[in-house]
Enzyme design. Structure first.
Site: not given
Lengths: 495, 144
Positions: A158, A182, A290, A395
């Site tokens: 996302f 997808k 990330c 994270e």
């Protein structure tokens, strides 16, 4: 400054794009909410297993002819796509801001980096070439040919809804494969827009498909016998699972997981230039990437330098203008969802409980414009953080910065290595020896030297190590081409 | 008002070019003897606008400091007003145009200085456009 016009006026009902047609799904519909305004902007289906199967079957049927299409003709489709993307640059960018929350500058940056992958993949006729050697034995020649494999799938995250599928799809199709994407069910609209442009570019039906859905659709794609390989970007537990699953059934896989990136600030760093870079690193994309910096290690026993750094960092972070990303003056948007915000709040509370000192409390929200607080947080900064604290280990995926200290570079590198992730790490310094040592020793895939976000360009692989990456070849550039092609070796002798 | 993000600065530059173009379109209509000169300015404004938009769109990256590149770039000093009085004289108009061009030049040069952390292409284009304003100012002076 006014808020830019929203490209989505009424809620959309998203469809799958299969075999060049827009097909309504029979699956349940879920709301897509603009995290800044909290308004529903679209409804996305969770496609059925039959619909997934249909998409893969159609792609499989398309593959033989697409494979036989000359690489130059395939590349021409990408040249057209590149042109169409340039002409339509603004709309998908604004859609990203609406569906994800990032600022318009960040969305445009994402669009640009997506286009760059299309540009690189247009070079496929040269990039895909094999190599050869005459006389491997007298009168015998050997050559290597790269051949496509069939149908691949891409399971997207996302946080970069538009760009991440473009790390893979242009290389997959340019090398003669078909791909089923997808998108994340949380923000799939910009992928729908991209598919509209793919359609306009004239790719044959079935080459590039979109199937909406969540985990079940991902599962169905991964288990489909006609899917030759999978590209995934998301969390580490899921990346590990996908890697394992693909390994069991012999599918190729690129599985990019989570991260916990350290930024080492040496006492000789130029603070005036370092601080803006760190603001982007820690708080850009609202910390949801990330490659975000999360743990800053200030090196040295010089208390004056530490104090100056801390003051400048907190001062800059406290001035960040938070609001709706379509307001051009805004520097940080909301988190992507209410759930994301809740998760980040949980980490902040844990940080306080474990003894870190909060010196900028992002929970006290100050938003530019009249928007519900639902998904907003302001930047948060912790001091006195140690590597064993939860906030330093896990994270957070939000606008939270942890400040630590190390006596020297050796200790800083040891601290970096306590963490299981290995996506990115950066050093800020004026000293070449420190920079070289850092680059040489740190076990992370993407290294920044006076760069806050070490994001590889499209012609370099998007690297990653340790728990941040599972696989051998990475997305983007030449490695992606290797991933999407089989190396066939031919040895020939003629009498 | 302070501009902080790249998007704001680029849009402000575009706005200046649009306003400047509108001024010279009006002048070309009003003072036919210099129509060609004024229309050449309009053409140049459009080119500048395209250049500014293109350089931004081509270098913008979420990995760079696009949101944090222009601290302390106040725009109040660079706001321009292009409306002309019905009976305005040529000398008055040329003076006004010179003031406007000086402001636009200062904006570009100052923004170029403030955007050093952004990829070098943006300040380079800003500097180029800013410096070219000097030529335009000279041309305007030669008309008076």
């Amino acid at each position: 400054m006014a808020v830019l016009e929203e490209p989505i006026k009424e809620p959309l009902v998203l469809k799958n794009y299969v075999d060049g047609e827009w097909i309504e799904s029979k699956g349940e519909l879920h709301d897509i909410v603009n995290p800044a305004t909290c308004k529903v902007i679209a409804r996305v289906p969770l496609s059925t297993p039959e619909e997934v199967n249909e998409a893969v079957e159609k792609a499989k049927k398309t593959y033989p002819e697409w494979r036989r299409t000359p690489p130059l003709a395939r590349a021409r489709c990408l040249f057209r796509l590149k042109e169409i993307l340039e002409e339509n640059f603004e709309e998908p960018s604004r859609i990203q801001t609406m569906e994800h929350g990032k600022t318009i500058d960040e969305s445009r940056g994402e669009t640009r980096r997506g286009i760059e992958n299309v540009e690189v993949a247009t070079g496929m006729p040269s990039l895909m070439m094999g190599y050869n050697l005459e006389d491997i034995a007298t009168g015998i020649d050997e050559h290597l040919i790269r051949q496509p494999l069939g149908v691949f799938c891409c399971i997207a995250p996302f946080n970069f809804p538009f760009m991440v599928p473009l790390w893979f799809a242009p290389y997959a199709v340019a090398s003669g494969n078909c791909i089923v994407v997808k998108p994340s069910p949380r923000d799939p609209i910009s992928q729908v827009k991209l598919a509209e442009l793919v359609d306009e570019a004239g790719f044959p039906p079935g080459v590039w498909s979109i199937v909406h859905g969540g985990g079940e659709v991902a599962q169905a794609l991964l288990e489909h016998p006609d899917i030759k390989g999978a590209c995934f970007v998301g969390s580490t537990p899921v990346a590990k699972e996908i890697y394992k699953k693909c390994g069991e059934v012999g599918k190729r896989v690129i599985a990019q997981g989570g991260a916990k990136n350290f930024i080492v600030v040496m006492p000789d760093a130029n603070l005036e230039k370092t601080i803006p870079a760190l603001m982007t690193s820690f708080f850009g994309n609202t910390g949801q990437r990330c490659l975000s910096g999360t743990n800053a290690i200030v090196v040295g026993r010089n208390d004056v330098f530490y104090k100056n750094f801390l003051e400048a960092f907190v001062d800059a972070a406290s001035k960040i203008k938070v609001g709706y990303g379509l307001d051009e003056s805004v520097q940080m948007g909301p988190l992507q969802s209410k759930g994301s915000k809740k998760r980040v709040l949980g980490f902040i509370e844990k940080g306080i409980k474990e003894g870190a000192r909060i010196i900028l409390d992002g929970r006290k929200t100050k938003i530019t414009g009249d928007y519900p607080e639902t998904c907003f947080l302001n930047p948060a900064v912790f001091e006195e953080v140690t590597v064993d604290m939860t906030i330093a280990k896990e994270e957070i995926f939000g606008p939270v910065a942890n400040i630590m200290r190390a006596k020297d570079l050796d200790e800083a590198i040891r601290m970096v290595h306590t963490n299981p992730y290995g996506n990115a790490a950066s050093i800020f310094t004026s000293n070449g020896k420190f920079a070289r040592e850092f680059q040489y020793r740190v076990e992370c895939g993407d290294i920044g030297i006076n760069i806050g976000i070490a994001a590889p360009m499209a012609f370099f692989p998007f690297s990653g190590m340790k728990d941040s990456f599972f696989g051998i070849l990475h997305g983007q550039g030449k490695e992606a081409i290797r991933f999407f092609t089989e190396s066939k070796v031919v040895i020939q002798r003629w009498w | 008002m302070q501009l902080q993000t790249a998007s704001q600065v680029i849009n402000f530059a575009v706005e200046l070019e649009d306003k400047s173009a509108k001024l010279y379109e009006d002048l070309a209509e009003k003072f036919k003897q210099y129509k060609e000169v004024f229309l050449s300015f309009v053409k140049e404004n459009k080119k500048n606008k395209l250049l500014v938009q293109r350089v931004y769109n081509e270098v913008v990256s979420d990995a760079l400091e696009t949101g944090f590149s222009f601290e302390d770039l106040g725009v109040d000093d660079y706001l321009i007003e292009i409306n002309l009085a019905e009976d305005v004289s040529l000398p008055d108009v040329l003076k006004k145009a010179l003031d406007i061009e000086a402001k636009i030049e200062r904006f570009y040069l100052n923004a170029a200085k403030k955007s050093k952390s952004f990829l070098a292409d943006v300040p380079r284009v800003f500097e180029k456009i800013g410096k070219k304003r000097d030529e335009r100012k000279e041309k305007l002076k030669s008309l008076s």
